[in-house]
Design a protein around this motif. Sequence first.
Motif, short mmCIF file in Angstrom:
data_model
loop_
_atom_site.label_atom_id
_atom_site.label_comp_id
_atom_site.label_asym_id
_atom_site.label_seq_id
_atom_site.Cartn_x
_atom_site.Cartn_y
_atom_site.Cartn_z
N UNK A 156 43.23 49.50 45.59
CA UNK A 156 43.09 48.81 46.88
C UNK A 156 41.93 49.36 47.69
N UNK A 157 41.75 50.69 47.66
CA UNK A 157 40.65 51.31 48.39
C UNK A 157 39.30 50.89 47.82
N UNK A 158 39.16 50.95 46.50
CA UNK A 158 37.89 50.54 45.87
C UNK A 158 37.62 49.07 46.11
N UNK A 159 38.65 48.24 46.00
CA UNK A 159 38.48 46.80 46.24
C UNK A 159 38.04 46.54 47.68
N UNK A 160 38.68 47.18 48.63
CA UNK A 160 38.33 47.00 50.03
C UNK A 160 36.90 47.46 50.31
N UNK A 161 36.53 48.62 49.79
CA UNK A 161 35.17 49.12 50.00
C UNK A 161 34.13 48.20 49.35
N UNK A 162 34.44 47.68 48.18
CA UNK A 162 33.52 46.77 47.50
C UNK A 162 33.36 45.47 48.30
N UNK A 163 34.44 44.97 48.87
CA UNK A 163 34.35 43.75 49.67
C UNK A 163 33.57 43.99 50.95
N UNK A 164 33.74 45.16 51.56
CA UNK A 164 32.95 45.50 52.75
C UNK A 164 31.47 45.59 52.39
N UNK A 165 31.18 46.20 51.25
CA UNK A 165 29.79 46.31 50.79
C UNK A 165 29.20 44.93 50.50
N UNK A 166 29.98 44.06 49.88
CA UNK A 166 29.51 42.69 49.63
C UNK A 166 29.25 41.95 50.94
N UNK A 167 30.11 42.13 51.92
CA UNK A 167 29.90 41.49 53.21
C UNK A 167 28.65 42.02 53.89
N UNK A 200 30.24 43.92 43.05
CA UNK A 200 31.08 42.98 42.29
C UNK A 200 31.82 43.72 41.18
N UNK A 201 31.11 44.60 40.45
CA UNK A 201 31.77 45.37 39.40
C UNK A 201 32.83 46.30 39.98
N UNK A 202 32.55 46.92 41.11
CA UNK A 202 33.54 47.80 41.76
C UNK A 202 34.75 46.99 42.21
N UNK A 203 34.53 45.81 42.74
CA UNK A 203 35.65 44.96 43.17
C UNK A 203 36.51 44.57 41.98
N UNK A 204 35.87 44.25 40.87
CA UNK A 204 36.62 43.89 39.66
C UNK A 204 37.45 45.08 39.19
N UNK A 205 36.84 46.28 39.14
CA UNK A 205 37.57 47.47 38.70
C UNK A 205 38.71 47.81 39.65
N UNK A 206 38.47 47.69 40.96
CA UNK A 206 39.52 47.96 41.94
C UNK A 206 40.67 46.99 41.82
N UNK A 207 40.34 45.72 41.62
CA UNK A 207 41.40 44.71 41.46
C UNK A 207 42.20 44.96 40.19
#
Length: 137
Positions: free
Chosen positions: A122-133, A9-16
């Motif tokens: 975009x890369x960090x956000x995508x990886x964070x979403x994959x990890x969350x999934x 979640x923190x990685x997704x926030x930072x990526x966004x």
Amino acid sequence: MDGVAVLAVFAAFGGALALLAGVYGLRHVRRVQRTGVCVPALVMQAPGRGAEEPVRPRPLLQFVTDDERVMEVVCPVASTSRRPLIDGDRVLLHYDPADPRTVVVRDRERLGMERAFIAAGGTVLLLALVLLAAVAL
């Protein structure tokens, strides 16, 4: 929520945040280039600099607006050894007529930095979403 999900979640926030910063910077430069007024500007070193002090990386730019106001703004890009901004040089810039303090120096836009923010975010956000999934399954 376990630790991996919190990290994602923190990685997704930072990526966004990085993605939005890059998009904002790119749109800002393009808007000023498209709608701004192009004028020549004089490069000036900031006053009060002594001989023993190093040259400041961002000099002042002095230009005259269409309504004859003389503006002095800090250059939005730093001087580099490859492309120095020396006292007395002339550069072309675009300024926003609504706010003449908003300038973009022609041929020194550094759009690569904005694109890097977009790509990295975009890369960090995508990886964070994959990890969350993966954690959710």
